[in-house]
Design an enzyme around this catalytic site. Structure first.
Site, PDB file in Angstrom:
ATOM      1  CG  HIS A   1      28.532  42.710  21.706  1.00  0.00           C
ATOM      2  ND1 HIS A   1      27.307  42.398  22.243  1.00  0.00           N
ATOM      3  CD2 HIS A   1      28.516  42.193  20.463  1.00  0.00           C
ATOM      4  CE1 HIS A   1      26.598  41.715  21.369  1.00  0.00           C
ATOM      5  NE2 HIS A   1      27.311  41.581  20.275  1.00  0.00           N
TER       6      HIS A   1
HETATM    7  P1  TYD Z   1      24.791  38.633  23.507  1.00  0.00           P
HETATM    8  O1  TYD Z   1      25.398  38.398  22.171  1.00  0.00           O
HETATM    9  O2  TYD Z   1      25.595  39.374  24.525  1.00  0.00           O
HETATM   10  O3  TYD Z   1      23.369  39.328  23.352  1.00  0.00           O
HETATM   11  P2  TYD Z   1      22.961  40.771  22.778  1.00  0.00           P
HETATM   12  O4  TYD Z   1      24.096  41.321  21.995  1.00  0.00           O
HETATM   13  O5  TYD Z   1      21.807  40.536  21.915  1.00  0.00           O
HETATM   14  O6  TYD Z   1      22.551  41.625  23.933  1.00  0.00           O
HETATM   15  O7  TYD Z   1      24.359  37.218  24.081  1.00  0.00           O
HETATM   16  C1  TYD Z   1      23.605  37.106  25.280  1.00  0.00           C
HETATM   17  C2  TYD Z   1      23.969  35.779  25.934  1.00  0.00           C
HETATM   18  O8  TYD Z   1      23.622  34.694  25.085  1.00  0.00           O
HETATM   19  C3  TYD Z   1      25.467  35.642  26.229  1.00  0.00           C
HETATM   20  O9  TYD Z   1      25.594  35.043  27.518  1.00  0.00           O
HETATM   21  C4  TYD Z   1      25.964  34.679  25.203  1.00  0.00           C
HETATM   22  C5  TYD Z   1      24.749  33.847  24.829  1.00  0.00           C
HETATM   23  N1  TYD Z   1      24.751  33.438  23.406  1.00  0.00           N
HETATM   24  C6  TYD Z   1      25.010  32.131  23.088  1.00  0.00           C
HETATM   25  O10 TYD Z   1      25.246  31.265  23.960  1.00  0.00           O
HETATM   26  N2  TYD Z   1      25.000  31.764  21.762  1.00  0.00           N
HETATM   27  C7  TYD Z   1      24.749  32.660  20.776  1.00  0.00           C
HETATM   28  O11 TYD Z   1      24.755  32.298  19.572  1.00  0.00           O
HETATM   29  C8  TYD Z   1      24.514  34.040  21.118  1.00  0.00           C
HETATM   30  C9  TYD Z   1      24.241  35.079  20.067  1.00  0.00           C
HETATM   31  C10 TYD Z   1      24.515  34.378  22.453  1.00  0.00           C
END
Ligand code: TYD
Length: 137
Positions: free
Chosen positions: A52
């Site tokens: 992303h």
């Molecule tokens: P995501 O940012 O998509 O993870 P990565 O990029 O590391 O694979 O986040 C994973 C899940 O966690 C998503 O459902 C959103 C949640 N999340 C929060 O609730 N708060 C946060 O600060 C972050 C970073 C993620």
């Protein structure tokens, strides 16, 4: 310092026979105030995170333990960084498509972020990323 491009930031390191201490402070090593801290851990072998981009959020990503690879794509360029030192941070400006992989066993990815969690700041569709931040030159 050019904060428009991703780059490694060398953080202060204080060390003696008792071990090492590093720190990040908004007015010293970062161009933003830290609003949020999150960390990624227990990543199974072979797993990939990210996929992303962020519209506004800037961050400093640190391998607090172990190592992992961060691949970034901007409108201008592709980058590949291996993070493996707790005294280094990777500055990631807005508009970078990121994936993190090659997590070593027990590694911890610590992120210092400029904004509170906001799902509307995420771009999770690669075509939307290209529309908003331009084709790779
Ligand atoms: P995501 O940012 O998509 O993870 P990565 O990029 O590391 O694979 O986040 C994973 C899940 O966690 C998503 O459902 C959103 C949640 N999340 C929060 O609730 N708060 C946060 O600060 C972050 C970073 C993620």
């Amino acid at each position: 310092m050019d904060w428009s491009e991703p780059h490694i930031v060398e953080l202060p390191k204080v060390y003696d026979v008792r071990g090492s201490l590093s720190f990040a402070q908004s007015d010293l090593s970062l161009p933003f105030a830290i609003e949020r801290v999150f960390w990624i851990y227990d990543v199974p072998a072979g797993a990939e995170r990210g996929s992303h981009a962020h519209r506004r959020m800037q961050e400093l990503m640190i391998a607090a333990s172990g190592s992992f690879t961060v691949e970034l794509r901007t409108a201008k360029k592709d980058y590949r960084f291996t993070l493996n030192r707790p005294s280094q941070g990777l500055y990631i400006p807005p508009g970078c498509w990121r994936t993190m992989n090659n997590f070593s066993s027990g590694s911890i990815c610590l992120a210092l972020a400029s904004t509170l969690y906001d799902e509307s700041d995420y771009i999770r569709d690669y075509d939307v990323f290209l529309e908003e931040f331009g084709q790779k030159k």
